[in-house]
Design an enzyme around this catalytic site. Sequence first.
Site, PDB file in Angstrom:
ATOM      1  N   GLU A 176       1.829 -11.698  -2.134  1.00  0.00           N
ATOM      2  CA  GLU A 176       0.374 -11.848  -2.262  1.00  0.00           C
ATOM      3  C   GLU A 176      -0.093 -11.728  -3.716  1.00  0.00           C
ATOM      4  O   GLU A 176      -1.246 -12.023  -4.017  1.00  0.00           O
ATOM      5  CB  GLU A 176      -0.344 -10.830  -1.367  1.00  0.00           C
ATOM      6  CG  GLU A 176      -0.320  -9.380  -1.843  1.00  0.00           C
ATOM      7  CD  GLU A 176       0.932  -8.590  -1.420  1.00  0.00           C
ATOM      8  OE1 GLU A 176       1.963  -9.218  -1.130  1.00  0.00           O
ATOM      9  OE2 GLU A 176       0.855  -7.346  -1.409  1.00  0.00           O
ATOM     10  N   HIS A 186       6.016  -8.435  -3.361  1.00  0.00           N
ATOM     11  CA  HIS A 186       4.611  -8.748  -3.043  1.00  0.00           C
ATOM     12  C   HIS A 186       4.278 -10.229  -3.216  1.00  0.00           C
ATOM     13  O   HIS A 186       3.795 -10.634  -4.276  1.00  0.00           O
ATOM     14  CB  HIS A 186       3.695  -7.940  -3.968  1.00  0.00           C
ATOM     15  CG  HIS A 186       3.682  -6.485  -3.661  1.00  0.00           C
ATOM     16  ND1 HIS A 186       2.955  -5.957  -2.617  1.00  0.00           N
ATOM     17  CD2 HIS A 186       4.301  -5.443  -4.249  1.00  0.00           C
ATOM     18  CE1 HIS A 186       3.130  -4.647  -2.583  1.00  0.00           C
ATOM     19  NE2 HIS A 186       3.940  -4.307  -3.564  1.00  0.00           N
ATOM     20  N   ARG A 219       7.212  -0.206  -7.041  1.00  0.00           N
ATOM     21  CA  ARG A 219       7.741   0.976  -6.330  1.00  0.00           C
ATOM     22  C   ARG A 219       8.375   0.496  -5.025  1.00  0.00           C
ATOM     23  O   ARG A 219       8.112   1.035  -3.953  1.00  0.00           O
ATOM     24  CB  ARG A 219       6.625   1.994  -6.036  1.00  0.00           C
ATOM     25  CG  ARG A 219       5.997   2.594  -7.262  1.00  0.00           C
ATOM     26  CD  ARG A 219       4.866   3.542  -6.890  1.00  0.00           C
ATOM     27  NE  ARG A 219       5.348   4.896  -6.725  1.00  0.00           N
ATOM     28  CZ  ARG A 219       5.291   5.604  -5.601  1.00  0.00           C
ATOM     29  NH1 ARG A 219       4.774   5.103  -4.506  1.00  0.00           N
ATOM     30  NH2 ARG A 219       5.734   6.827  -5.569  1.00  0.00           N
ATOM     31  N   CYS A 237       6.572  -4.967   1.322  1.00  0.00           N
ATOM     32  CA  CYS A 237       6.661  -3.684   0.626  1.00  0.00           C
ATOM     33  C   CYS A 237       6.421  -2.518   1.587  1.00  0.00           C
ATOM     34  O   CYS A 237       7.270  -2.229   2.420  1.00  0.00           O
ATOM     35  CB  CYS A 237       5.709  -3.661  -0.560  1.00  0.00           C
ATOM     36  SG  CYS A 237       6.047  -2.295  -1.689  1.00  0.00           S
ATOM     37  N   ARG A 248      13.126   4.061   0.489  1.00  0.00           N
ATOM     38  CA  ARG A 248      11.817   3.953  -0.170  1.00  0.00           C
ATOM     39  C   ARG A 248      11.992   4.156  -1.670  1.00  0.00           C
ATOM     40  O   ARG A 248      12.891   4.842  -2.103  1.00  0.00           O
ATOM     41  CB  ARG A 248      10.869   5.026   0.347  1.00  0.00           C
ATOM     42  CG  ARG A 248      10.917   5.220   1.808  1.00  0.00           C
ATOM     43  CD  ARG A 248      10.083   6.402   2.197  1.00  0.00           C
ATOM     44  NE  ARG A 248       8.672   6.039   2.128  1.00  0.00           N
ATOM     45  CZ  ARG A 248       7.698   6.897   2.400  1.00  0.00           C
ATOM     46  NH1 ARG A 248       7.974   8.144   2.676  1.00  0.00           N
ATOM     47  NH2 ARG A 248       6.462   6.500   2.354  1.00  0.00           N
ATOM     48  N   GLY A 253       0.876  -1.170   0.000  1.00  0.00           N
ATOM     49  CA  GLY A 253       0.000   0.000   0.000  1.00  0.00           C
ATOM     50  C   GLY A 253       0.909   1.214   0.000  1.00  0.00           C
ATOM     51  O   GLY A 253       2.017   1.137  -0.527  1.00  0.00           O
ATOM     52  N   GLU A 254       0.462   2.281   0.622  1.00  0.00           N
ATOM     53  CA  GLU A 254       1.318   3.462   0.730  1.00  0.00           C
ATOM     54  C   GLU A 254       1.772   3.607   2.170  1.00  0.00           C
ATOM     55  O   GLU A 254       0.952   3.787   3.068  1.00  0.00           O
ATOM     56  CB  GLU A 254       0.562   4.706   0.243  1.00  0.00           C
ATOM     57  CG  GLU A 254       0.410   4.752  -1.262  1.00  0.00           C
ATOM     58  CD  GLU A 254       1.727   4.456  -1.974  1.00  0.00           C
ATOM     59  OE1 GLU A 254       2.771   4.994  -1.556  1.00  0.00           O
ATOM     60  OE2 GLU A 254       1.715   3.677  -2.935  1.00  0.00           O
ATOM     61  N   SER A 255       3.085   3.552   2.378  1.00  0.00           N
ATOM     62  CA  SER A 255       3.603   3.513   3.742  1.00  0.00           C
ATOM     63  C   SER A 255       3.249   4.777   4.526  1.00  0.00           C
ATOM     64  O   SER A 255       2.968   4.703   5.723  1.00  0.00           O
ATOM     65  CB  SER A 255       5.120   3.297   3.737  1.00  0.00           C
ATOM     66  OG  SER A 255       5.751   4.244   2.910  1.00  0.00           O
TER      67      SER A 255
END
Lengths: 297, 174
Positions: free
Chosen positions: B148, B146, B111, B54, B82, B22-24
Site C-alpha cells: 500500500e 507494504h 519493522r 505486515c 515479529r 499497523g501494530e499487530s
Amino acid sequence: MQLEELRFGTELLKRGFAKMQKGGVIMDVTTSEQAVIAEEAGAVAVMALQAVPADIRKMGGVARMADPKIIMEIIDSVSIPVMAKVRIGHFAEAQILEAIGVDMIDESEVLTPADEFHVDKARFTVPFVCGARNLGEALRRIKEGAAMIRTKGEAGTGDVREAVRHMRLIWGTIRSLKGMNEEELLKVSRDIEADYHLVLECRQMQRLPVVNFAAGGIATPADASLMMQMGADGVFVGSGIFKSEKPEVMASAIVEAVNNYRDPKKMVEISRGLGDPMKGIDAGTLPEGEVLQTRGW
Amino acid sequence: MVVEIRGPGIVPGCDGVILPGGESTTISRHLARTGVGEEIRAAAGSGVPIMATCAGLIVISEEIVEETRFVPLGLLKVRVGRNAFGSQKESFEADIEVEGFASPYRGVFIRAPAIVGWSRDVEVLAKIDDAAVAVKQSRLLGLAFHPELTADGRFHDIFLRMIQEVKTDVGDRR
C-alpha cells in the site's frame, strides 16, 4: 539477498512507519511496568521518559534525554514500537537514541532546548516526530526531515485547549490555501516562513504531507474524541494516563475513544466510571516562563 | 467499494478483506474485543479472499515465534517471527524476485515480520535469504512488506483476481 541492495532510512520508510501508527494512541511511560500496562491497553507505541511532563513542570531544572538504561528496559518489555525524546537541537542525544535502537525520536519542547537550530533530521536513519503550533512550524520541521508532526498543545497541563488551538490553526491555514493563485501562495510561504513546495503540497493534498497527531493536554476519552474529530490522525497522551486515578482503566478508555470517536453512544459507555482524570492546570494561567509551547521556532 | 472495518457487522458483507499494517498487538486485541476476528475467521472459512500485510500477516498466521501476549487467528499455515529484521533503524527497501512477476518488485519492509516456517499447502512467492516474505495459501495472500506504500499494484492485482474467481465460481453454480 545482498546487504548492499537494501536501502535504509529513506523518506518512504520513515513516513511509512508513522503511517502505521495512524488511528492509534501513543502513551508516555517511565518504567517497564507502565509500558506493559500501555501495551495491554492497546497503545500503538510508547514514549519512554524519565518523568512525565506534569512532573517535569513540578521539578523544574534542566530536563534532558532519559537514562538509556530506562529506555532499554522499556524496549525489552514490550513488542510495540518505543519512542524517546531529545532536547530541541541536541543531535548528540539523538545519536545516542538511534544507537540504542529506539523506533522514533521526538525532538521535544517538553525538554529544555539545547540550541536555536533544530536537529538536521534528514541525516538520521531513525524517523523523527516534532511538535508544531501552526502550519509554518510544521512545514519547517518537515523540511528538516520530520516524518511525523504533533500539535504541541501545552504539555503536562491536562488542559486540551492549546492542542485544539494548534490543530485549528494548522487545518485552517491549509483550507485557506485552496483557491489561492501563485503570488498569494508565494506570499503565504514567505509569511509563515515555510518552503514553497511544501505549501503547494499541502494545498494539493488538503492536509499535511505527513501523519499529524494531537498532543499536549489530552486527559480524557472525550478529549481524544475531540482531537480526532478535529482531524488528528491519532493522539499522544502524556501525563493524562499515569497521573489519573486508575491508569489501566484510563489507558483502555482512551484507546477505545480513538476507535469509536464518532459514536457518542459508545463514548458514553467508554467515559463512564473512570475515576478522577489528572488534576491538571488551566493552561491560561501559566506564567510566561512556564509555557513550553513557545520553545523552538 | 472500499469500506473501513472499525467494528462488527461489516465483514460478513465483504467480497474480500484486507488486514493492513499497523501494530499487530493492538490490532489483535481490537479484533478479539469487538468480535471482528471471529467474523474474519468465518469469512475465510467460506472462501472470502484475504490479503494481509505486515502486522496483518502476523494476525492471520498460525504461530508467532516467542509470543505470549495474544493468539493469532490461525488462518495461514505459517510460523512468523515479529520484527524479524530488527527495529525501525533496520527497516529497509529492497528489490525482490517474486514468483510469476516479470521484473523485480520494490518491497517496503517496516519493522517487518518474516515467515520462518510453512506448511506444504503454502506457496512461497518471494524469499529473503531463508525466510519467506510473500506467500499464498488458497485464497489467502500474506505479505511481510507494504504494497500500500508504493505505486506498484501487482500484489493488489493478485488479490483482485482472487475476488473475481470467487464471483465467477458463485456465478457458475447459479
